[in-house]
Write an enzyme that holds these catalytic residues in place. Sequence first.
Site, PDB file in Angstrom:
ATOM      1  N   ARG A 162      36.542  17.357  61.132  1.00  0.00           N
ATOM      2  CA  ARG A 162      36.386  17.749  62.533  1.00  0.00           C
ATOM      3  C   ARG A 162      37.422  17.114  63.447  1.00  0.00           C
ATOM      4  O   ARG A 162      37.611  17.554  64.574  1.00  0.00           O
ATOM      5  CB  ARG A 162      34.948  17.441  62.998  1.00  0.00           C
ATOM      6  CG  ARG A 162      33.938  18.436  62.446  1.00  0.00           C
ATOM      7  CD  ARG A 162      32.511  17.981  62.616  1.00  0.00           C
ATOM      8  NE  ARG A 162      32.220  16.816  61.787  1.00  0.00           N
ATOM      9  CZ  ARG A 162      30.993  16.388  61.507  1.00  0.00           C
ATOM     10  NH1 ARG A 162      29.956  17.028  61.991  1.00  0.00           N
ATOM     11  NH2 ARG A 162      30.800  15.321  60.748  1.00  0.00           N
ATOM     12  N   GLU A 199      27.877   5.325  52.689  1.00  0.00           N
ATOM     13  CA  GLU A 199      26.569   4.776  52.357  1.00  0.00           C
ATOM     14  C   GLU A 199      26.099   5.262  50.980  1.00  0.00           C
ATOM     15  O   GLU A 199      25.263   4.628  50.337  1.00  0.00           O
ATOM     16  CB  GLU A 199      25.540   5.161  53.424  1.00  0.00           C
ATOM     17  CG  GLU A 199      25.337   6.658  53.604  1.00  0.00           C
ATOM     18  CD  GLU A 199      24.273   6.969  54.645  1.00  0.00           C
ATOM     19  OE1 GLU A 199      23.385   6.136  54.823  1.00  0.00           O
ATOM     20  OE2 GLU A 199      24.337   8.046  55.260  1.00  0.00           O
TER      21      GLU A 199
END
Length: 277
Positions: A162, A199
């Site tokens: 993005r 993560e």
Amino acid sequence: MNPYFYHGAWPPQHPSAGGHGAMPMPSVLGLPPMPPVFGMAHSHPSLASHAAGSSNAVTPLHHMYYHGPCQALMASSSKQTVPAAGEPPLVDAEGNVDKVAKAKVVSMIKAVPDFPKPGIVFRDITTLVEHPEGLDLTTDIIAAYYAARGAQLDAVVGCEARGFIWGATLARQLGVGLIVLRKKGKLPRETISRDYSLEYGSASLECHVDSITPGMRVVLVDDLLATGGTMAASVALVRELGADVVGTAFISDLPALGGRAKLEGDGIDVFSIVAFD
């Protein structure tokens, strides 16, 4: 009238005749289509290319389109934006975004509860870019931040994926090129890469080695600053190629996740338009 985005009626009129000189965008945005010949018109008087005293000056399209009354797109090589007389700057000298502009950006970012899992409020920027005013205003705000700092830039670096959105619009606004950082295996020429942690695992970003020359002044752009891992890796990557990182820019920041503190702790300038708890 919306103070940040206004399209005047066709045909554009000379300001002395009471017209705003604004060029409507194509009908794909739901606005009236342009006639076959769109160059024979005056731009707003605040544009550097305005031909005073000529009623038939030919003005390129990007010089004719402006955001009134808050600011005009300057017809200079830097393509920076400036506020109209009496209007506050989009970003002041301390880096603070105008409250009205910030509120408008927030209003176009949709909060989606319980995504991608229960208890998380997802800030969806697709609603922002779906609106022509949203993409336009956020680009202007980032450009105004670097203009207020007097930054001289050679290129904009967009981080996949993005970051490509605002990387492209900001580069066009500033009149510089766009360098893209992509995920591993996406770039065809010789590259260098940098791994970073997520993560749920790890990932890699790559850059063409010939895209950056030593001393090139760049700003890195992405949509969201969370933990800062992606941007920290991006900064390290372009610095390895010799770039001078002027700063990093984001649409939104989640400061509680520590990304801003991480980047600033490493001496990296951070700018975000909005922040969410």
